[in-house]
Design a protein around this motif. Structure first.
Motif, mmCIF file in Angstrom:
data_model
loop_
_atom_site.group_PDB
_atom_site.id
_atom_site.type_symbol
_atom_site.label_atom_id
_atom_site.label_comp_id
_atom_site.label_asym_id
_atom_site.label_seq_id
_atom_site.Cartn_x
_atom_site.Cartn_y
_atom_site.Cartn_z
ATOM 1 N N ASP A 108 -35.917 18.975 45.974
ATOM 2 C CA ASP A 108 -36.657 20.098 46.548
ATOM 3 C C ASP A 108 -36.466 21.345 45.692
ATOM 4 O O ASP A 108 -37.380 22.142 45.518
ATOM 5 N N ASP A 109 -35.275 21.515 45.136
ATOM 6 C CA ASP A 109 -34.989 22.659 44.270
ATOM 7 C C ASP A 109 -35.806 22.596 42.981
ATOM 8 O O ASP A 109 -35.939 23.599 42.296
ATOM 9 N N LEU B 66 -38.990 21.577 42.775
ATOM 10 C CA LEU B 66 -40.425 21.762 43.006
ATOM 11 C C LEU B 66 -40.848 23.158 42.557
ATOM 12 O O LEU B 66 -40.127 24.132 42.750
ATOM 13 N N ARG C 278 -45.302 18.747 43.129
ATOM 14 C CA ARG C 278 -44.453 17.787 43.808
ATOM 15 C C ARG C 278 -43.889 16.755 42.859
ATOM 16 O O ARG C 278 -44.354 16.594 41.767
ATOM 17 N N ASN D 193 -32.306 16.848 48.485
ATOM 18 C CA ASN D 193 -32.170 18.307 48.481
ATOM 19 C C ASN D 193 -32.312 18.858 47.076
ATOM 20 O O ASN D 193 -32.961 19.867 46.861
ATOM 21 N N SER E 244 -40.235 13.921 42.117
ATOM 22 C CA SER E 244 -38.818 13.988 41.821
ATOM 23 C C SER E 244 -38.683 14.156 40.326
ATOM 24 O O SER E 244 -39.540 13.759 39.565
ATOM 25 N N THR F 26 -47.808 23.985 45.366
ATOM 26 C CA THR F 26 -46.483 23.522 44.949
ATOM 27 C C THR F 26 -46.642 22.242 44.156
ATOM 28 O O THR F 26 -47.406 21.368 44.514
#
Length: 178
Positions: free
Chosen positions: A35-36, A38, A7, A32, A9, A5
């Motif tokens: 996270d969408d 990533l 990572r 939140n 922001s 994944t």
């Protein structure tokens, strides 16, 4: 690895900050949303995630638009694969702001790009910066173009403006005017 994944922001296209009130609720909402953004390589590979717009971060500030586009093209990720590219430049010091936005014509081209750049050092300028690739908040060529529709940026020199390329057909990969 299959479950690798990317990572980090990611911001939205353009400059400026979105500070202000909101406290913990706004902070949780941002977490939140990030996270969408990533990248999940296994979801891309399986076709479950077909997003095509990326934010590329930690770009050494001395890269120009042309240098970065050339590097991407030499690695097989040039204008025939992407139809939107924007490297924000700080007008005062004429250096890039350390991030760029790219939209790929086909979401399947995201994977080779991520595998080539994410978590790796840069080829030029002997920089310690490590590339970080996430999805962009704004997805797709049309949405990215709309973001710049009435921007003062469009009155600046070519080197400051987003680059747009023809997505399909005989002229695919050629520069397209905004």
């Amino acid at each position: 690895s299959n479950a690798a994944t990317a990572r980090g922001s990611a911001g939205s296209i353009g400059s400026g900050s979105s500070g202000g009130a909101g406290g913990a609720a706004a902070s949780n909402e941002r977490a939140n949303n990030n996270d969408d953004l990533l990248l999940d390589v296994s979801r891309i590979r399986s076709g479950r995630d077909r997003r095509s717009s990326l934010m590329v971060r930690n770009i050494p500030n001395k890269y120009t638009q042309q240098m970065l586009l050339s590097e991407f093209a030499l690695a097989g990720h040039g204008p025939t694969k992407m139809d939107f590219f924007y490297l924000p430049i700080d007008f005062k010091n004429r250096c890039n702001r350390g991030y760029a936005f790219v939209n790929f014509v086909d979401y399947r081209d995201v994977l080779p790009f991520v595998e080539e750049y994410n978590g790796r050092g840069w080829r030029r300028f002997n920089s310690d910066k490590v590339c970080d690739v996430t999805y962009a908040r704004i997805q797709g060529k049309a949405a990215m173009l709309k973001r710049f529709e009435n921007s003062a940026l469009m009155e600046k020199d070519d080197e400051y403006r987003p680059k747009v390329f023809v997505s399909h057909g005989e002229r695919k990969g050629q520069v397209e005017s905004m």
